[in-house]
Scaffold this motif. Sequence first.
Motif, PDB file in Angstrom:
ATOM      1  N   GLY A 216     194.508  31.676  85.416  1.00  0.00           N
ATOM      2  CA  GLY A 216     194.878  32.266  84.131  1.00  0.00           C
ATOM      3  C   GLY A 216     193.782  32.247  83.074  1.00  0.00           C
ATOM      4  O   GLY A 216     193.953  32.824  82.001  1.00  0.00           O
ATOM      5  N   TYR A 217     192.664  31.598  83.346  1.00  0.00           N
ATOM      6  CA  TYR A 217     191.565  31.555  82.371  1.00  0.00           C
ATOM      7  C   TYR A 217     190.641  32.752  82.571  1.00  0.00           C
ATOM      8  O   TYR A 217     190.379  33.164  83.689  1.00  0.00           O
ATOM      9  N   TYR A 218     190.157  33.302  81.470  1.00  0.00           N
ATOM     10  CA  TYR A 218     189.177  34.380  81.527  1.00  0.00           C
ATOM     11  C   TYR A 218     188.052  34.084  80.535  1.00  0.00           C
ATOM     12  O   TYR A 218     188.251  33.427  79.516  1.00  0.00           O
ATOM     13  N   VAL A 219     186.855  34.569  80.851  1.00  0.00           N
ATOM     14  CA  VAL A 219     185.682  34.312  80.022  1.00  0.00           C
ATOM     15  C   VAL A 219     185.768  35.139  78.741  1.00  0.00           C
ATOM     16  O   VAL A 219     185.944  36.357  78.783  1.00  0.00           O
ATOM     17  N   GLN A 220     185.631  34.467  77.604  1.00  0.00           N
ATOM     18  CA  GLN A 220     185.570  35.148  76.317  1.00  0.00           C
ATOM     19  C   GLN A 220     184.129  35.396  75.891  1.00  0.00           C
ATOM     20  O   GLN A 220     183.839  36.391  75.240  1.00  0.00           O
ATOM     21  N   GLU A 221     183.260  34.442  76.260  1.00  0.00           N
ATOM     22  CA  GLU A 221     181.872  34.516  75.822  1.00  0.00           C
ATOM     23  C   GLU A 221     181.038  33.603  76.715  1.00  0.00           C
ATOM     24  O   GLU A 221     181.526  32.574  77.169  1.00  0.00           O
ATOM     25  N   SER A 222     179.786  33.983  76.971  1.00  0.00           N
ATOM     26  CA  SER A 222     178.896  33.103  77.729  1.00  0.00           C
ATOM     27  C   SER A 222     177.452  33.336  77.305  1.00  0.00           C
ATOM     28  O   SER A 222     177.104  34.416  76.814  1.00  0.00           O
ATOM     29  N   HIS A 223     176.625  32.298  77.499  1.00  0.00           N
ATOM     30  CA  HIS A 223     175.209  32.351  77.139  1.00  0.00           C
ATOM     31  C   HIS A 223     174.400  31.620  78.195  1.00  0.00           C
ATOM     32  O   HIS A 223     174.806  30.556  78.667  1.00  0.00           O
ATOM     33  N   THR A 224     173.239  32.185  78.560  1.00  0.00           N
ATOM     34  CA  THR A 224     172.355  31.503  79.492  1.00  0.00           C
ATOM     35  C   THR A 224     171.484  30.514  78.725  1.00  0.00           C
ATOM     36  O   THR A 224     171.179  30.718  77.543  1.00  0.00           O
ATOM     37  N   ILE A 225     171.107  29.430  79.418  1.00  0.00           N
ATOM     38  CA  ILE A 225     170.275  28.385  78.825  1.00  0.00           C
ATOM     39  C   ILE A 225     169.269  27.889  79.851  1.00  0.00           C
ATOM     40  O   ILE A 225     169.454  28.064  81.051  1.00  0.00           O
ATOM     41  N   GLY A 226     168.203  27.267  79.362  1.00  0.00           N
ATOM     42  CA  GLY A 226     167.210  26.647  80.237  1.00  0.00           C
ATOM     43  C   GLY A 226     166.333  27.642  80.953  1.00  0.00           C
ATOM     44  O   GLY A 226     166.305  27.677  82.164  1.00  0.00           O
ATOM     45  N   PHE A 227     165.582  28.461  80.223  1.00  0.00           N
ATOM     46  CA  PHE A 227     164.738  29.473  80.858  1.00  0.00           C
ATOM     47  C   PHE A 227     163.563  28.816  81.576  1.00  0.00           C
ATOM     48  O   PHE A 227     162.726  28.156  80.983  1.00  0.00           O
ATOM     49  N   ASP A 228     163.503  28.995  82.881  1.00  0.00           N
ATOM     50  CA  ASP A 228     162.469  28.433  83.741  1.00  0.00           C
ATOM     51  C   ASP A 228     161.318  29.433  83.843  1.00  0.00           C
ATOM     52  O   ASP A 228     161.457  30.492  84.449  1.00  0.00           O
ATOM     53  N   THR A 229     160.176  29.107  83.230  1.00  0.00           N
ATOM     54  CA  THR A 229     159.045  30.049  83.218  1.00  0.00           C
ATOM     55  C   THR A 229     158.403  30.230  84.586  1.00  0.00           C
ATOM     56  O   THR A 229     157.725  31.223  84.812  1.00  0.00           O
ATOM     57  N   THR A 230     158.617  29.294  85.509  1.00  0.00           N
ATOM     58  CA  THR A 230     158.031  29.451  86.845  1.00  0.00           C
ATOM     59  C   THR A 230     158.795  30.478  87.675  1.00  0.00           C
ATOM     60  O   THR A 230     158.223  31.115  88.549  1.00  0.00           O
ATOM     61  N   THR A 231     160.084  30.642  87.414  1.00  0.00           N
ATOM     62  CA  THR A 231     160.888  31.624  88.149  1.00  0.00           C
ATOM     63  C   THR A 231     161.296  32.808  87.284  1.00  0.00           C
ATOM     64  O   THR A 231     161.836  33.785  87.790  1.00  0.00           O
ATOM     65  N   ASN A 232     161.080  32.701  85.986  1.00  0.00           N
ATOM     66  CA  ASN A 232     161.522  33.717  85.013  1.00  0.00           C
ATOM     67  C   ASN A 232     163.034  33.933  85.049  1.00  0.00           C
ATOM     68  O   ASN A 232     163.519  35.049  84.887  1.00  0.00           O
ATOM     69  N   LYS A 233     163.765  32.832  85.283  1.00  0.00           N
ATOM     70  CA  LYS A 233     165.226  32.905  85.327  1.00  0.00           C
ATOM     71  C   LYS A 233     165.821  31.720  84.569  1.00  0.00           C
ATOM     72  O   LYS A 233     165.234  30.643  84.531  1.00  0.00           O
ATOM     73  N   PRO A 234     167.022  31.902  84.008  1.00  0.00           N
ATOM     74  CA  PRO A 234     167.688  30.775  83.339  1.00  0.00           C
ATOM     75  C   PRO A 234     168.227  29.770  84.354  1.00  0.00           C
ATOM     76  O   PRO A 234     168.454  30.098  85.514  1.00  0.00           O
ATOM     77  N   ALA A 235     168.440  28.546  83.898  1.00  0.00           N
ATOM     78  CA  ALA A 235     168.905  27.467  84.765  1.00  0.00           C
ATOM     79  C   ALA A 235     170.424  27.314  84.764  1.00  0.00           C
ATOM     80  O   ALA A 235     170.998  26.801  85.713  1.00  0.00           O
ATOM     81  N   ALA A 236     171.082  27.732  83.681  1.00  0.00           N
ATOM     82  CA  ALA A 236     172.535  27.531  83.584  1.00  0.00           C
ATOM     83  C   ALA A 236     173.159  28.580  82.670  1.00  0.00           C
ATOM     84  O   ALA A 236     172.464  29.292  81.939  1.00  0.00           O
ATOM     85  N   ARG A 237     174.486  28.636  82.722  1.00  0.00           N
ATOM     86  CA  ARG A 237     175.265  29.507  81.842  1.00  0.00           C
ATOM     87  C   ARG A 237     176.443  28.703  81.311  1.00  0.00           C
ATOM     88  O   ARG A 237     177.211  28.130  82.087  1.00  0.00           O
ATOM     89  N   VAL A 238     176.574  28.658  79.987  1.00  0.00           N
ATOM     90  CA  VAL A 238     177.726  27.998  79.368  1.00  0.00           C
ATOM     91  C   VAL A 238     178.736  29.090  79.022  1.00  0.00           C
ATOM     92  O   VAL A 238     178.378  30.135  78.484  1.00  0.00           O
TER      93      VAL A 238
END
Length: 151
Positions: free
Chosen positions: A41-63
């Motif tokens: 019954g839960y749905y995402v209202q909002e999310s943000h990526t965090i922890g940008f890894d410059t070696t992979t050019n990708k974020p590490a997590a999403r809250v």
Amino acid sequence: MMKRRILSVAGALGMAGVVGVIGATPAAAAASTPEAACGSGYYVQESHTIGFDTTTNKPAARVSLLYNASSGNNCVVTMHINGYVGAANLTEAGILVQGGTWKRDKGTYSYYAGPVYASAAGKCVKYTGGIEYVSNGVFWDSYTSAFGHCG
């Protein structure tokens, strides 16, 4: 007679091991999305990526902040993404109901922190998530929202 009992016990233990492994697989798979971590019954209202890894050019997590209209509860989960899935990193998820105190889950996790739940009928919420990540050094990155999603 003794030989049969030993084989029966060994067989039962073997089956218990198989059942244990089979039982664990859906739970691990269920934790692959914020919705599955928070529950039905839960749905995402909002999310943000965090922890940008410059070696992979990708974020590490999403809250993610999720909501369940049936129960009126909010849920926050910080999930590891990209190369951080399965890696033990300090990770945090938290929620603050306006006028209350922070509820947090912070520890060394391999997949996600949370879920952290709060009911906020008639009030606004603020949520946060963070992760320790490696990118030419060890860093902590987090996101904290402003008060919003008032209900």
